[in-house]
Motif scaffolding. Structure first.
Motif, PDB file in Angstrom:
ATOM      1  N   LEU A  72      13.557   7.299  11.504  1.00  0.00           N
ATOM      2  CA  LEU A  72      14.188   6.221  11.480  1.00  0.00           C
ATOM      3  C   LEU A  72      14.721   5.879   9.936  1.00  0.00           C
ATOM      4  N   PHE A  73      14.024   6.361   8.962  1.00  0.00           N
ATOM      5  CA  PHE A  73      14.881   6.088   7.555  1.00  0.00           C
ATOM      6  C   PHE A  73      15.684   7.217   7.138  1.00  0.00           C
ATOM      7  N   THR A  74      15.377   8.534   7.633  1.00  0.00           N
ATOM      8  CA  THR A  74      16.627   9.459   7.059  1.00  0.00           C
ATOM      9  C   THR A  74      17.450  10.035   8.159  1.00  0.00           C
ATOM     10  N   GLY A  75      17.269   9.873   9.420  1.00  0.00           N
ATOM     11  CA  GLY A  75      18.065  10.305  10.327  1.00  0.00           C
ATOM     12  C   GLY A  75      17.532  11.501  11.084  1.00  0.00           C
ATOM     13  N   PRO A  76      18.034  12.138  12.125  1.00  0.00           N
ATOM     14  CA  PRO A  76      17.529  13.273  12.930  1.00  0.00           C
ATOM     15  C   PRO A  76      17.469  14.543  12.044  1.00  0.00           C
ATOM     16  N   SER A 120      14.075  12.339  17.522  1.00  0.00           N
ATOM     17  CA  SER A 120      15.440  12.100  17.444  1.00  0.00           C
ATOM     18  C   SER A 120      15.784  11.070  18.592  1.00  0.00           C
ATOM     19  N   LEU A 121      15.258  11.301  19.810  1.00  0.00           N
ATOM     20  CA  LEU A 121      15.519  10.380  21.149  1.00  0.00           C
ATOM     21  C   LEU A 121      14.869   8.927  20.279  1.00  0.00           C
ATOM     22  N   GLY A 122      13.658   9.019  20.230  1.00  0.00           N
ATOM     23  CA  GLY A 122      13.249   7.662  19.670  1.00  0.00           C
ATOM     24  C   GLY A 122      14.158   6.898  18.519  1.00  0.00           C
ATOM     25  N   TYR A 123      14.784   7.686  17.610  1.00  0.00           N
ATOM     26  CA  TYR A 123      15.878   7.121  16.543  1.00  0.00           C
ATOM     27  C   TYR A 123      16.973   6.642  17.357  1.00  0.00           C
ATOM     28  N   PHE A 124      17.599   6.961  18.313  1.00  0.00           N
ATOM     29  CA  PHE A 124      18.759   6.715  19.120  1.00  0.00           C
ATOM     30  C   PHE A 124      18.272   5.373  19.856  1.00  0.00           C
ATOM     31  N   ILE A 125      17.236   5.486  20.599  1.00  0.00           N
ATOM     32  CA  ILE A 125      16.579   4.266  21.385  1.00  0.00           C
ATOM     33  C   ILE A 125      16.419   3.235  20.353  1.00  0.00           C
ATOM     34  N   PHE A 126      15.656   3.376  19.384  1.00  0.00           N
ATOM     35  CA  PHE A 126      15.326   2.160  18.402  1.00  0.00           C
ATOM     36  C   PHE A 126      16.732   1.619  17.875  1.00  0.00           C
ATOM     37  N   GLY A 128      19.673   1.617  19.128  1.00  0.00           N
ATOM     38  CA  GLY A 128      20.338   1.188  20.211  1.00  0.00           C
ATOM     39  C   GLY A 128      19.738  -0.400  20.806  1.00  0.00           C
ATOM     40  N   LEU A 129      18.525  -0.616  20.820  1.00  0.00           N
ATOM     41  CA  LEU A 129      17.951  -1.639  21.323  1.00  0.00           C
ATOM     42  C   LEU A 129      17.373  -2.611  20.277  1.00  0.00           C
ATOM     43  N   TYR A 130      17.155  -2.238  18.844  1.00  0.00           N
ATOM     44  CA  TYR A 130      16.748  -3.113  17.990  1.00  0.00           C
ATOM     45  C   TYR A 130      17.511  -4.531  17.964  1.00  0.00           C
ATOM     46  N   PRO A 131      19.064  -4.336  17.965  1.00  0.00           N
ATOM     47  CA  PRO A 131      19.702  -5.920  17.707  1.00  0.00           C
ATOM     48  C   PRO A 131      19.334  -6.571  18.933  1.00  0.00           C
ATOM     49  N   VAL A 133      16.183  -7.104  20.317  1.00  0.00           N
ATOM     50  CA  VAL A 133      14.810  -7.587  20.419  1.00  0.00           C
ATOM     51  C   VAL A 133      14.590  -7.888  18.986  1.00  0.00           C
ATOM     52  N   GLU A 134      15.663  -8.208  18.207  1.00  0.00           N
ATOM     53  CA  GLU A 134      15.441  -8.391  16.811  1.00  0.00           C
ATOM     54  C   GLU A 134      14.886  -9.798  16.555  1.00  0.00           C
ATOM     55  N   GLU A 135      15.538 -10.917  17.472  1.00  0.00           N
ATOM     56  CA  GLU A 135      14.762 -12.178  17.235  1.00  0.00           C
ATOM     57  C   GLU A 135      13.840 -12.633  17.992  1.00  0.00           C
ATOM     58  N   ILE A 136      13.364 -11.374  18.970  1.00  0.00           N
ATOM     59  CA  ILE A 136      12.040 -11.817  19.767  1.00  0.00           C
ATOM     60  C   ILE A 136      10.855 -11.974  18.942  1.00  0.00           C
ATOM     61  N   PRO A 137      10.011 -12.653  18.982  1.00  0.00           N
ATOM     62  CA  PRO A 137       8.788 -12.542  18.204  1.00  0.00           C
ATOM     63  C   PRO A 137       8.206 -11.160  18.836  1.00  0.00           C
ATOM     64  N   PHE A 138       7.694 -10.557  17.623  1.00  0.00           N
ATOM     65  CA  PHE A 138       7.268  -9.264  17.898  1.00  0.00           C
ATOM     66  C   PHE A 138       7.935  -8.036  18.774  1.00  0.00           C
ATOM     67  N   GLY A 139       8.970  -8.493  18.759  1.00  0.00           N
ATOM     68  CA  GLY A 139      10.179  -7.420  19.349  1.00  0.00           C
ATOM     69  C   GLY A 139      10.375  -6.184  18.703  1.00  0.00           C
ATOM     70  N   TYR A 140      10.057  -6.239  17.297  1.00  0.00           N
ATOM     71  CA  TYR A 140      10.013  -5.011  16.907  1.00  0.00           C
ATOM     72  C   TYR A 140       9.008  -4.092  17.161  1.00  0.00           C
ATOM     73  N   TRP A 141       7.706  -4.785  16.984  1.00  0.00           N
ATOM     74  CA  TRP A 141       6.470  -3.992  17.372  1.00  0.00           C
ATOM     75  C   TRP A 141       6.566  -3.154  18.724  1.00  0.00           C
ATOM     76  N   GLY A 142       6.806  -4.182  19.854  1.00  0.00           N
ATOM     77  CA  GLY A 142       6.902  -4.024  21.067  1.00  0.00           C
ATOM     78  C   GLY A 142       7.991  -2.832  21.386  1.00  0.00           C
ATOM     79  N   LEU A 143       8.997  -2.703  20.662  1.00  0.00           N
ATOM     80  CA  LEU A 143       9.998  -1.561  20.797  1.00  0.00           C
ATOM     81  C   LEU A 143       9.467  -0.346  20.294  1.00  0.00           C
ATOM     82  N   LEU A 144       8.550  -0.338  19.072  1.00  0.00           N
ATOM     83  CA  LEU A 144       7.972   1.035  18.678  1.00  0.00           C
ATOM     84  C   LEU A 144       7.053   1.325  19.403  1.00  0.00           C
ATOM     85  N   ILE A 145       6.243   0.325  20.199  1.00  0.00           N
ATOM     86  CA  ILE A 145       5.050   0.896  20.910  1.00  0.00           C
ATOM     87  C   ILE A 145       5.797   1.654  22.384  1.00  0.00           C
TER      88      ILE A 145
END
Length: 426
Positions: A72-76, A120-126, A128-131, A133-145
């Protein structure tokens, strides 16, 4: 083996293509190398924890993976380069220490390509979907789980494919058992650890990031040491059980009898010691064979054991001789129990096989019971000798007899008086 090599190399090449086509490393090179060496130091520590479990022909490393936060920090591409260095370090370390399996080199390519591809698949999903869930409470953690759960599941599918090709898993039940073996707690731990690491990387909180690495390492090391301690205890208990168990009857042997006698010698308990053996046992061996004789001994032991409480002890103290220690009973209760044992043996024949047919063998046993209180004037081993003498007396009276003696009544008056004084509250 050819199919397995083709499959693993295919995963490696796919991971490499995804890494190259996804673009360059997303951070400055100086920062990349800083992150690279911090992660490399702590991830290689896990190779010394021996968190590897061998399943079939493949080694599986169950230590925590930090690949998601790295990608997530450096890319695939940054992750793929890191996995190459990390996994080849592990390869050379295992070769040097003699812990590598026969196909360690081939498995190293899977350990690079598989995690690289899945993270890398996780990178693209994150991204792609983070925008969303960003405003949802605990959306970041739910997406990571969710990402960690998905990549873990896909990792299981890849491993099951490898196991199937290599012949390590052949049934659907084995596959399902392997998938169920994945721990939800491990998934949560991986998601939370990677989520925190990614936040600390974004904020350049190096001290907290390193502290989290150290904490995870200490927790993992503690878990490994505890697991080893439990395993060693299980092994010690197994060997001790083998050392103290009679191989034929599965009851305690004479070695354990000596140990228990030493423990009970100063317990001040009322104890009934019974010595018993099968009458005219040689006749059974002579009429049939030793296999039939063994069946009778096993039947004798089982019958005796069925009448005892958990706190009592049964030992095979000789060939067809057994010793019983009865606890927390009075003399009359011990005497009644011995008479029940004598009658049950007499009325319940043993079943065995002789010359390809089932036979029943009636037999009897004689019993000697000595009842006493420990730590008075009689050592427990002397009490055993008294019980053995009483057995001899029962044999001389015609066998299939019970001979008993209450050693407490026969104590001198001064000894009984002293025992009573000791129990009085002053």
């Amino acid at each position: 083996m050819y199919k397995l090599k083709l499959f693993i190399i295919g995963i490696f090449i796919t991971g490499l293509i995804v890494a190259i086509t996804s673009g360059p490393i997303e951070i400055e090179i100086a920062l990349y190398f800083k992150v690279f060496f911090v992660y490399l130091f702590f991830t290689t520590l896990y190779s010394h924890l021996k968190t590897v479990v061998k399943t079939g022909n493949v080694n599986i490393d169950y230590s925590i993976s930090y690949g998601l936060s790295f990608v997530l920090f450096t890319g695939p591409l940054g992750l793929f380069l890191f996995e190459i260095v990390n996994r080849f370090y592990v390869y050379f370390y295992r070769k040097k220490t003699g812990t590598a399996d026969e196909d360690e080199f081939l498995h190293t390519f899977y350990n690079i390509g598989g995690p690289g591809l899945l993270h890398s698949l996780g990178y693209f999903i994150f991204y792609g979907l983070y925008p969303y869930v960003e405003e949802i409470p605990f959306g970041y953690w739910g997406l990571l789980i969710a990402i960690v759960a998905l990549t873990d599941f896909l990792s299981s599918i890849l491993l099951l494919t490898i196991f199937h090709i290599s012949g390590s898993i052949n049934t659907g039940q084995d596959a399902w058992d392997f998938i169920k073996g994945r721990s939800i707690l491990d998934t949560m731990k991986k998601a939370v650890s990677n989520g925190l690491l990614f936040i600390f990387l974004l904020e350049q909180q190096w001290e907290i990031l390193i502290a989290l690495f150290i904490l995870n390492y200490l927790v993992s090391r503690s878990a490994v040491l505890q697991s080893r301690s439990i395993q060693h205890k299980i092994e010690r208990d197994r060997f001790e059980q083998m050392a103290y168990t009679d191989f034929l009857t599965k009851v305690h042997n004479r070695t354990y009898m000596n140990k228990v006698m030493n423990e009970l010698n100063e317990s001040e308990e009322h104890i009934g010691i019974i010595v018993t053996d099968i009458d005219t046992f040689k006749r059974i061996n002579d009429a049939y064979n030793h296999t039939v004789g063994d069946s009778v001994i096993q039947h004798f032991a089982t019958t005796l054991k069925n009448f005892l409480k958990d706190e009592d002890y049964l030992f095979r103290s000789g060939g067809e001789e057994f010793t019983i220690i009865l606890r927390n009973r009075g003399y009359q209760e011990c005497r009644q129990l011995v008479e029940q044992l004598q009658k049950s043996i007499q009325d319940t024949p043993a079943v065995s096989e002789f010359k390809s047919r089932q036979i029943t063998i009636s037999y009897t046993a004689s019993f000697g019971l000595y009842f006493y209180q420990s730590n008075l004037e009689t050592n427990i081993k002397h009490a055993y000798i008294h019980a053995d003498d009483l057995l001899y007396k029962a044999k001389n009276q015609g066998k299939n007899q019970v001979s008993s003696k209450n050693g407490i009544i026969d104590l001198p008056l001064s000894a009984r008086y002293a025992a009573a004084i000791e129990k009085m509250e002053i």
